[in-house]
Each structure stands twice: as C-alpha cells, then as structure tokens.
Design a protein around this motif. Structure first.
Motif, PDB file in Angstrom:
ATOM      1  N   GLN A 169       0.841  -1.172   0.000  1.00  0.00           N
ATOM      2  CA  GLN A 169       0.000   0.000   0.000  1.00  0.00           C
ATOM      3  C   GLN A 169       0.887   1.236   0.000  1.00  0.00           C
ATOM      4  N   SER A 170       0.512   2.250  -0.757  1.00  0.00           N
ATOM      5  CA  SER A 170       1.292   3.485  -0.813  1.00  0.00           C
ATOM      6  C   SER A 170       0.387   4.669  -0.524  1.00  0.00           C
ATOM      7  N   PHE A 171       0.993   5.827  -0.329  1.00  0.00           N
ATOM      8  CA  PHE A 171       0.238   7.060  -0.181  1.00  0.00           C
ATOM      9  C   PHE A 171       0.834   8.093  -1.116  1.00  0.00           C
ATOM     10  N   ASN A 197      12.298   8.448   8.970  1.00  0.00           N
ATOM     11  CA  ASN A 197      12.042   7.786   7.697  1.00  0.00           C
ATOM     12  C   ASN A 197      10.539   7.694   7.451  1.00  0.00           C
ATOM     13  N   VAL A 198      10.075   8.321   6.381  1.00  0.00           N
ATOM     14  CA  VAL A 198       8.667   8.263   6.006  1.00  0.00           C
ATOM     15  C   VAL A 198       8.443   7.122   5.023  1.00  0.00           C
ATOM     16  N   GLY A 199       9.354   6.981   4.062  1.00  0.00           N
ATOM     17  CA  GLY A 199       9.220   5.918   3.067  1.00  0.00           C
ATOM     18  C   GLY A 199      10.087   6.201   1.857  1.00  0.00           C
ATOM     19  N   LYS A 200       9.761   5.543   0.729  1.00  0.00           N
ATOM     20  CA  LYS A 200      10.533   5.771  -0.490  1.00  0.00           C
ATOM     21  C   LYS A 200       9.592   5.921  -1.676  1.00  0.00           C
ATOM     22  N   GLN A 217       4.274  18.235  -9.480  1.00  0.00           N
ATOM     23  CA  GLN A 217       4.540  16.810  -9.525  1.00  0.00           C
ATOM     24  C   GLN A 217       3.848  16.141  -8.335  1.00  0.00           C
ATOM     25  N   TYR A 218       3.704  14.848  -8.436  1.00  0.00           N
ATOM     26  CA  TYR A 218       3.234  14.044  -7.317  1.00  0.00           C
ATOM     27  C   TYR A 218       4.201  12.876  -7.168  1.00  0.00           C
ATOM     28  N   ALA A 219       4.193  12.249  -6.018  1.00  0.00           N
ATOM     29  CA  ALA A 219       4.996  11.044  -5.796  1.00  0.00           C
ATOM     30  C   ALA A 219       4.173  10.067  -4.976  1.00  0.00           C
ATOM     31  N   ASP A 220       4.150   8.821  -5.406  1.00  0.00           N
ATOM     32  CA  ASP A 220       3.557   7.753  -4.605  1.00  0.00           C
ATOM     33  C   ASP A 220       4.660   7.205  -3.707  1.00  0.00           C
ATOM     34  N   ILE A 221       4.385   7.140  -2.413  1.00  0.00           N
ATOM     35  CA  ILE A 221       5.377   6.774  -1.407  1.00  0.00           C
ATOM     36  C   ILE A 221       4.996   5.446  -0.757  1.00  0.00           C
ATOM     37  N   ALA A 222       5.936   4.509  -0.753  1.00  0.00           N
ATOM     38  CA  ALA A 222       5.751   3.269   0.002  1.00  0.00           C
ATOM     39  C   ALA A 222       6.192   3.552   1.433  1.00  0.00           C
TER      40      ALA A 222
END
Length: 71
Positions: free
Chosen positions: A1-3, A34-37, A50-55
């Motif tokens: 799941q990502s955000f 650490n939030v994610g990558k 831009q947007y980024a999907d973060i795991a």
C-alpha cells in the motif's frame, strides 16, 4: 500500500527509490524520521506540480497508535 505526496514543485528532481524523511521544520516531527521511499512519480493533471507515490518506511499495520494531522 502506498500514499500520495502532492504539490511538489516541478523543479524538484524526483527519482524512483528516493528516501523521504521529515525535515524537522514546523517543530511537529523531529528531523530525519524515515517516512518511506518513492515508488512512482509524475506530473499532476494540471501540469503545474509533480506528485509522488510513497511506500511507507514501516509496516503501518504493526503500529499500536497512530496520530494523523490534517490541515
């Protein structure tokens, strides 16, 4: 799941695998957590940002308590 992380300036270079950490600005969260990558990124539908999907950097299902701040 990502955000999803929205409203990232177009001048910012994003690469898949980039680590996302807290900045410490605002004094809500300490610097360097650490939030994610980044798993995916692109321009939003307006083409302005831009947007980024973060795991997530941790399995959020293992958390006992979660505090969500929304503005």
């Amino acid at each position: 799941q990502s955000f999803k992380m929205d409203y990232i300036g177009k001048e910012q270079k994003i690469v898949e695998g980039d680590q996302i950490v807290t900045s410490g600005l605002g004094a809500v969260f300490p610097e360097g957590l650490n939030v994610g990558k980044v798993v995916e990124f692109g321009l939003d539908s307006s083409g302005l940002y831009q947007y980024a999907d973060i795991a997530p950097g941790t399995d959020l299902r293992s958390l006992r308590y979660l505090f969500v701040v929304s503005e």
